[in-house]
Motif scaffolding. Structure first.
Motif, PDB file in Angstrom:
ATOM      1  N   LYS A   1       0.854  -1.194   0.000  1.00  0.00           N
ATOM      2  CA  LYS A   1       0.000   0.000   0.000  1.00  0.00           C
ATOM      3  C   LYS A   1       0.885   1.237   0.000  1.00  0.00           C
ATOM      4  CE  LYS A   1      -3.244  -2.028   3.230  1.00  0.00           C
ATOM      5  NZ  LYS A   1      -3.472  -1.942   4.672  1.00  0.00           N
ATOM      6  N   PRO A   2       0.563   2.223  -0.855  1.00  0.00           N
ATOM      7  CA  PRO A   2       1.359   3.458  -0.841  1.00  0.00           C
ATOM      8  C   PRO A   2       1.058   4.315   0.391  1.00  0.00           C
ATOM      9  CG  PRO A   2      -0.287   3.508  -2.621  1.00  0.00           C
ATOM     10  CD  PRO A   2      -0.476   2.218  -1.895  1.00  0.00           C
ATOM     11  N   VAL A   3       1.781   5.402   0.552  1.00  0.00           N
ATOM     12  CA  VAL A   3       1.539   6.332   1.664  1.00  0.00           C
ATOM     13  C   VAL A   3       0.090   6.834   1.580  1.00  0.00           C
ATOM     14  CG1 VAL A   3       2.232   8.546   2.691  1.00  0.00           C
ATOM     15  CG2 VAL A   3       3.977   7.064   1.640  1.00  0.00           C
ATOM     16  N   PRO A   4      -0.661   6.800   2.703  1.00  0.00           N
ATOM     17  CA  PRO A   4      -2.077   7.209   2.652  1.00  0.00           C
ATOM     18  C   PRO A   4      -2.245   8.685   2.288  1.00  0.00           C
ATOM     19  CG  PRO A   4      -1.534   6.205   4.789  1.00  0.00           C
ATOM     20  CD  PRO A   4      -0.244   6.364   4.044  1.00  0.00           C
ATOM     21  N   PRO A   5      -3.260   8.999   1.477  1.00  0.00           N
ATOM     22  CA  PRO A   5      -3.516  10.393   1.081  1.00  0.00           C
ATOM     23  C   PRO A   5      -3.674  11.335   2.270  1.00  0.00           C
ATOM     24  CG  PRO A   5      -4.885   8.890  -0.213  1.00  0.00           C
ATOM     25  CD  PRO A   5      -4.151   8.051   0.795  1.00  0.00           C
ATOM     26  N   GLU A   6      -4.272  10.854   3.363  1.00  0.00           N
ATOM     27  CA  GLU A   6      -4.473  11.719   4.545  1.00  0.00           C
ATOM     28  C   GLU A   6      -3.127  12.179   5.107  1.00  0.00           C
ATOM     29  OE1 GLU A   6      -5.616   8.489   4.351  1.00  0.00           O
ATOM     30  OE2 GLU A   6      -7.578   9.114   3.565  1.00  0.00           O
TER      31      GLU A   6
ATOM     32  N   ILE B   1       3.470   2.724  -5.554  1.00  0.00           N
ATOM     33  CA  ILE B   1       2.572   3.396  -6.515  1.00  0.00           C
ATOM     34  C   ILE B   1       2.678   2.652  -7.842  1.00  0.00           C
ATOM     35  CG2 ILE B   1       2.056   5.560  -7.739  1.00  0.00           C
ATOM     36  CD1 ILE B   1       3.099   7.040  -5.225  1.00  0.00           C
ATOM     37  N   ARG B   2       1.613   1.937  -8.194  1.00  0.00           N
ATOM     38  CA  ARG B   2       1.644   1.024  -9.347  1.00  0.00           C
ATOM     39  C   ARG B   2       0.704   1.417 -10.465  1.00  0.00           C
ATOM     40  NH1 ARG B   2       1.891  -1.992  -4.968  1.00  0.00           N
ATOM     41  NH2 ARG B   2       3.498  -3.594  -4.874  1.00  0.00           N
ATOM     42  N   THR B   3      -0.293   2.254 -10.147  1.00  0.00           N
ATOM     43  CA  THR B   3      -1.296   2.591 -11.164  1.00  0.00           C
ATOM     44  C   THR B   3      -1.405   4.114 -11.312  1.00  0.00           C
ATOM     45  OG1 THR B   3      -3.124   2.773  -9.584  1.00  0.00           O
ATOM     46  CG2 THR B   3      -2.690   0.572 -10.479  1.00  0.00           C
ATOM     47  N   GLY B   4      -1.952   4.508 -12.467  1.00  0.00           N
ATOM     48  CA  GLY B   4      -2.176   5.932 -12.709  1.00  0.00           C
ATOM     49  C   GLY B   4      -3.108   6.514 -11.649  1.00  0.00           C
ATOM     50  N   GLU B   5      -4.069   5.694 -11.255  1.00  0.00           N
ATOM     51  CA  GLU B   5      -5.055   6.144 -10.272  1.00  0.00           C
ATOM     52  C   GLU B   5      -4.397   6.440  -8.909  1.00  0.00           C
ATOM     53  OE1 GLU B   5      -9.147   4.142  -8.755  1.00  0.00           O
ATOM     54  OE2 GLU B   5      -8.342   3.479 -10.692  1.00  0.00           O
ATOM     55  N   GLN B   6      -3.498   5.531  -8.500  1.00  0.00           N
ATOM     56  CA  GLN B   6      -2.799   5.749  -7.217  1.00  0.00           C
ATOM     57  C   GLN B   6      -1.904   6.988  -7.293  1.00  0.00           C
ATOM     58  OE1 GLN B   6      -0.927   1.873  -7.043  1.00  0.00           O
ATOM     59  NE2 GLN B   6      -2.150   1.274  -5.266  1.00  0.00           N
ATOM     60  N   ALA B   7      -1.281   7.176  -8.451  1.00  0.00           N
ATOM     61  CA  ALA B   7      -0.411   8.343  -8.622  1.00  0.00           C
ATOM     62  C   ALA B   7      -1.246   9.624  -8.528  1.00  0.00           C
ATOM     63  CB  ALA B   7       0.309   8.268  -9.962  1.00  0.00           C
ATOM     64  N   ARG B   8      -2.409   9.594  -9.180  1.00  0.00           N
ATOM     65  CA  ARG B   8      -3.318  10.757  -9.154  1.00  0.00           C
ATOM     66  C   ARG B   8      -3.780  11.059  -7.733  1.00  0.00           C
ATOM     67  NH1 ARG B   8      -5.557  15.016 -11.309  1.00  0.00           N
ATOM     68  NH2 ARG B   8      -3.388  15.100 -11.831  1.00  0.00           N
ATOM     69  N   ALA B   9      -4.107   9.997  -6.984  1.00  0.00           N
ATOM     70  CA  ALA B   9      -4.578  10.188  -5.604  1.00  0.00           C
ATOM     71  C   ALA B   9      -3.492  10.875  -4.769  1.00  0.00           C
ATOM     72  CB  ALA B   9      -4.966   8.848  -4.991  1.00  0.00           C
ATOM     73  N   ALA B  10      -2.237  10.478  -4.968  1.00  0.00           N
ATOM     74  CA  ALA B  10      -1.130  11.082  -4.205  1.00  0.00           C
ATOM     75  C   ALA B  10      -0.970  12.555  -4.598  1.00  0.00           C
ATOM     76  CB  ALA B  10       0.159  10.311  -4.442  1.00  0.00           C
ATOM     77  N   VAL B  11      -1.078  12.831  -5.895  1.00  0.00           N
ATOM     78  CA  VAL B  11      -0.962  14.213  -6.379  1.00  0.00           C
ATOM     79  C   VAL B  11      -2.136  15.058  -5.851  1.00  0.00           C
ATOM     80  CG1 VAL B  11      -1.296  15.564  -8.497  1.00  0.00           C
ATOM     81  CG2 VAL B  11       0.480  13.810  -8.414  1.00  0.00           C
ATOM     82  N   ASN B  12      -3.335  14.505  -5.908  1.00  0.00           N
ATOM     83  CA  ASN B  12      -4.502  15.239  -5.417  1.00  0.00           C
ATOM     84  C   ASN B  12      -4.387  15.543  -3.924  1.00  0.00           C
ATOM     85  OD1 ASN B  12      -5.704  15.426  -7.884  1.00  0.00           O
ATOM     86  ND2 ASN B  12      -7.065  13.656  -7.591  1.00  0.00           N
ATOM     87  N   ALA B  13      -3.724  14.637  -3.202  1.00  0.00           N
ATOM     88  CA  ALA B  13      -3.561  14.854  -1.762  1.00  0.00           C
ATOM     89  C   ALA B  13      -2.513  15.935  -1.489  1.00  0.00           C
ATOM     90  CB  ALA B  13      -3.174  13.549  -1.082  1.00  0.00           C
ATOM     91  N   GLY B  14      -1.631  16.210  -2.469  1.00  0.00           N
ATOM     92  CA  GLY B  14      -0.649  17.285  -2.262  1.00  0.00           C
ATOM     93  C   GLY B  14       0.789  16.939  -2.590  1.00  0.00           C
ATOM     94  N   ALA B  15       1.050  15.725  -3.080  1.00  0.00           N
ATOM     95  CA  ALA B  15       2.434  15.371  -3.430  1.00  0.00           C
ATOM     96  C   ALA B  15       2.907  16.231  -4.597  1.00  0.00           C
ATOM     97  CB  ALA B  15       2.523  13.891  -3.801  1.00  0.00           C
TER      98      ALA B  15
END
Ligand SMILES: CC(C)=CCC/C(C)=C/CC/C(C)=C/CC/C(C)=C/COP(=O)(O)OP(=O)(O)O
Ligand SMILES: O=P(O)(O)OC[C@@H](O)CO
Ligand SMILES: [Mg+2]
Length: 253
Positions: free
Chosen positions: A184-189, A208-222
């Motif tokens: 599991k990647p670092v949680p968005p929270e 981070i294996r999928t585009g979706e997970q990458a997007r979630a990390a970016v949306n969270a602030g990465a």
């Protein structure tokens, strides 16, 4: 004394004015120079921003040099060392994440390896970029090798406190690391809270294996996403290309 950000750090800041960045990590233990060169070339075409080179288990000496040289020959992307110790330094690289594993229980990973590597970095003229490196659960190999006390996934405040301490110690980047190949990647929270607290760019990687997970990390602030295993283990060069495109779209939108 002049203390100014070097070329690679300035490049990172300039790029960040327009978009979030994607760095690809290549582990010389897992990829031969030819494959590393091909991946670097494709990465540049696809819009990746830099190549990181390192591994926690023995990416050193000739093997490391060979991979860095192959990457330099086949792409114009900046090469940034991501060392597991002072052994992870190659004179062929442009820059080095001069990192301290702040939540290690072993002073070797906080200041020891850095002292042993410092003169080499100076002699070779590699650009050092001071970075706070934090291991988040599960932490995987790097957590074990780095004698970390991994930050619990449901305790974002601990991560934020370490990240801010790193900034106050003068570190100009913060890296939240779940461990290469993490389930599991670092949680968005956690990403969101750390981002709210610090002023320096935030790097997130591990699992981070999928585009979706990458997007979630970016949306969270990465600000910067690091991907390694998903590309290294894609199965073929064609599949690695597809993966790179997917991850890059997730990050850049
Ligand atoms: C700045 C200098 C000279 C040294 C810093 C040394 C530090 C603090 C290291 C942190 C601990 C460590 C072992 C980091 C490794 C980082 C890394 C390259 C992780 C990715 O490697 P993996 O892909 O997990 O490696 P394996 O494939 O070997 O598991
Ligand atoms: O290999 P992955 O899981 O993409 O992790 C990348 C990096 O954060 C590991 O140090
Ligand atoms: Mg690896």
């Amino acid at each position: 004394m002049k203390l100014q950000p070097g070329k690679v750090e300035s490049y990172i800041h300039e790029r960040l004015e327009n978009e979030r960045l994607h760095f690809v990590l290549l582990d010389p233990d897992d990829v031969d120079p030819e494959t590393a060169g091909k991946i670097a070339e494709m990465s540049e075409e696809i819009g990746v921003d830099a190549i990181m080179i390192g591994g926690s288990t023995g990416a050193e000496g000739d093997v490391l040099d060979g991979v860095v040289k192959a990457i330099k020959e086949s792409s114009g992307l900046p090469t940034i060392l991501f060392p597991g110790s002072h052994g992870g330094i190659s004179k062929y690289a442009d820059a080095i994440f001069f990192m301290s594993l702040l939540n290690s229980t072993n002073p070797f990973f906080i200041t020891g390896a850095q002292a042993l590597g410092a003169f080499q970095v100076k002699r070779y003229g590699i650009e050092p970029i001071p970075m706070a490196y934090l291991i988040i659960e599960p932490g995987e190999t790097v957590g074990w090798v780095g004698d970390a006390k991994p930050i619990p996934r449901h305790k974002p405040k601990i991560a934020a406190a370490y990240a801010l301490a790193g900034q106050y110690l003068g570190m100009r980047l913060v890296y939240l690391e779940a461990g290469s190949g993490a389930s599991k990647p670092v949680p968005p929270e956690m990403i969101a809270l750390v981002k709210r607290v610090i002023d320096v760019p935030l790097i997130v990687g591990g699992g981070i294996r999928t585009g979706e997970q990458a997007r979630a990390a970016v949306n969270a602030g990465a600000d910067i996403i690091v991907t390694g295993t998903a590309i290294e283990k894609a199965g073929s060069i064609e599949k690695a290309r597809e993966k790179l495109v997917e991850l890059n779209r997730g990050i850049k939108g």
